[in-house]
Write a protein that holds these residues in place. Structure first.
Motif, PDB file in Angstrom:
ATOM      1  N   ASN A 196       0.831  -1.201   0.000  1.00 44.71           N
ATOM      2  CA  ASN A 196       0.000   0.000   0.000  1.00 44.71           C
ATOM      3  C   ASN A 196       0.872   1.261   0.000  1.00 44.71           C
ATOM      4  O   ASN A 196       0.384   2.357   0.206  1.00 44.71           O
ATOM      5  CB  ASN A 196      -0.976   0.009   1.182  1.00 44.71           C
ATOM      6  N   CYS A 197       2.160   1.093  -0.273  1.00 45.80           N
ATOM      7  CA  CYS A 197       3.068   2.240  -0.362  1.00 45.80           C
ATOM      8  C   CYS A 197       2.800   2.988  -1.672  1.00 45.80           C
ATOM      9  O   CYS A 197       3.005   2.435  -2.760  1.00 45.80           O
ATOM     10  CB  CYS A 197       4.526   1.781  -0.310  1.00 45.80           C
ATOM     11  N   PRO A 198       2.351   4.232  -1.588  1.00 50.31           N
ATOM     12  CA  PRO A 198       2.015   4.957  -2.816  1.00 50.31           C
ATOM     13  C   PRO A 198       3.209   5.173  -3.748  1.00 50.31           C
ATOM     14  O   PRO A 198       3.059   5.172  -4.968  1.00 50.31           O
ATOM     15  CB  PRO A 198       1.445   6.280  -2.315  1.00 50.31           C
ATOM     16  N   PHE A 199       4.412   5.318  -3.179  1.00 49.77           N
ATOM     17  CA  PHE A 199       5.601   5.509  -4.018  1.00 49.77           C
ATOM     18  C   PHE A 199       5.906   4.251  -4.819  1.00 49.77           C
ATOM     19  O   PHE A 199       6.181   4.308  -6.016  1.00 49.77           O
ATOM     20  CB  PHE A 199       6.818   5.891  -3.158  1.00 49.77           C
ATOM     21  N   THR A 200       5.839   3.104  -4.176  1.00 50.53           N
ATOM     22  CA  THR A 200       6.103   1.826  -4.841  1.00 50.53           C
ATOM     23  C   THR A 200       5.066   1.559  -5.912  1.00 50.53           C
ATOM     24  O   THR A 200       5.396   1.138  -7.034  1.00 50.53           O
ATOM     25  CB  THR A 200       6.117   0.682  -3.802  1.00 50.53           C
ATOM     26  N   ILE A 201       3.801   1.810  -5.592  1.00 53.11           N
ATOM     27  CA  ILE A 201       2.714   1.580  -6.557  1.00 53.11           C
ATOM     28  C   ILE A 201       2.881   2.500  -7.766  1.00 53.11           C
ATOM     29  O   ILE A 201       2.780   2.050  -8.910  1.00 53.11           O
ATOM     30  CB  ILE A 201       1.341   1.786  -5.894  1.00 53.11           C
ATOM     31  N   ALA A 202       3.134   3.775  -7.520  1.00 53.58           N
ATOM     32  CA  ALA A 202       3.278   4.738  -8.624  1.00 53.58           C
ATOM     33  C   ALA A 202       4.402   4.314  -9.566  1.00 53.58           C
ATOM     34  O   ALA A 202       4.224   4.271 -10.786  1.00 53.58           O
ATOM     35  CB  ALA A 202       3.527   6.137  -8.074  1.00 53.58           C
ATOM     36  N   ARG A 203       5.540   3.951  -8.994  1.00 53.30           N
ATOM     37  CA  ARG A 203       6.677   3.557  -9.840  1.00 53.30           C
ATOM     38  C   ARG A 203       6.366   2.282 -10.614  1.00 53.30           C
ATOM     39  O   ARG A 203       6.714   2.162 -11.788  1.00 53.30           O
ATOM     40  CB  ARG A 203       7.924   3.404  -8.984  1.00 53.30           C
ATOM     41  N   ALA A 204       5.706   1.320  -9.964  1.00 52.81           N
ATOM     42  CA  ALA A 204       5.345   0.067 -10.634  1.00 52.81           C
ATOM     43  C   ALA A 204       4.360   0.305 -11.778  1.00 52.81           C
ATOM     44  O   ALA A 204       4.343  -0.443 -12.758  1.00 52.81           O
ATOM     45  CB  ALA A 204       4.752  -0.918  -9.627  1.00 52.81           C
ATOM     46  N   MET A 205       3.572   1.367 -11.669  1.00 52.82           N
ATOM     47  CA  MET A 205       2.606   1.700 -12.712  1.00 52.82           C
ATOM     48  C   MET A 205       3.211   2.578 -13.804  1.00 52.82           C
ATOM     49  O   MET A 205       2.518   2.973 -14.735  1.00 52.82           O
ATOM     50  CB  MET A 205       1.403   2.421 -12.090  1.00 52.82           C
ATOM     51  N   GLY A 206       4.489   2.881 -13.673  1.00 54.88           N
ATOM     52  CA  GLY A 206       5.144   3.706 -14.682  1.00 54.88           C
ATOM     53  C   GLY A 206       4.921   5.192 -14.499  1.00 54.88           C
ATOM     54  O   GLY A 206       5.186   5.982 -15.404  1.00 54.88           O
TER      55      GLY A 206
END
Length: 135
Positions: A15-25
């Motif tokens: 649920n880390c927004p930074f990790t999710i954002a990067r994984a989504m490009g």
């Protein structure tokens, strides 16, 4: 909105927004945005960006990233500014939705402890005090 948050977390296993954002490009950048802007989400030539004010506390940077990620998921095609004068004191519909998204993301799958207040619960999850009302 709960379904959107749940699928996002299941897909990225965090649920880390930074990790999710990067994984989504989505490229996450930090810049001095002045005194009134905490974050910006925008698209340019099929690329997506989140820009976060670099002088915010780490708690606020995390919340702003989650908020801007909310704009990406909920308001596709709309570039929105997370301006203090609009989202902090008198949030519009899109800003309120992005704030709720951010709170739901940051507290996902967590329960309030016995005798814990909502304020304590939100604080435990790093949600800035001004955003507790979106829980």
């Amino acid at each position: 909105m709960e379904n959107t948050v749940s699928k996002l977390i299941q897909r990225h296993k965090t649920n880390c927004p930074f990790t999710i954002a990067r994984a989504m490009g989505i490229q996450v950048r930090f810049h001095d945005l002045g005194t009134n802007t905490r974050g910006i989400y925008y698209r340019k030539l099929k690329r997506r960006f989140i820009v976060i004010h670099n002088q915010l506390s780490s708690e606020w940077q995390r919340f702003v990233c989650a908020h801007e990620l909310g704009h990406d998921r909920l308001h596709q095609g709309i570039s929105r500014f997370f301006l203090e004068e609009h989202s902090f004191f008198n949030p519009g519909k899109f800003e309120m939705q992005a704030n709720r998204f951010a709170v739901k993301l940051l507290v996902f799958n967590s329960e309030i402890h016995q005798e814990e207040t909502i304020e304590q619960f939100c604080t435990r999850h790093g949600i800035p005090e001004e955003m507790h009302r979106f829980f």
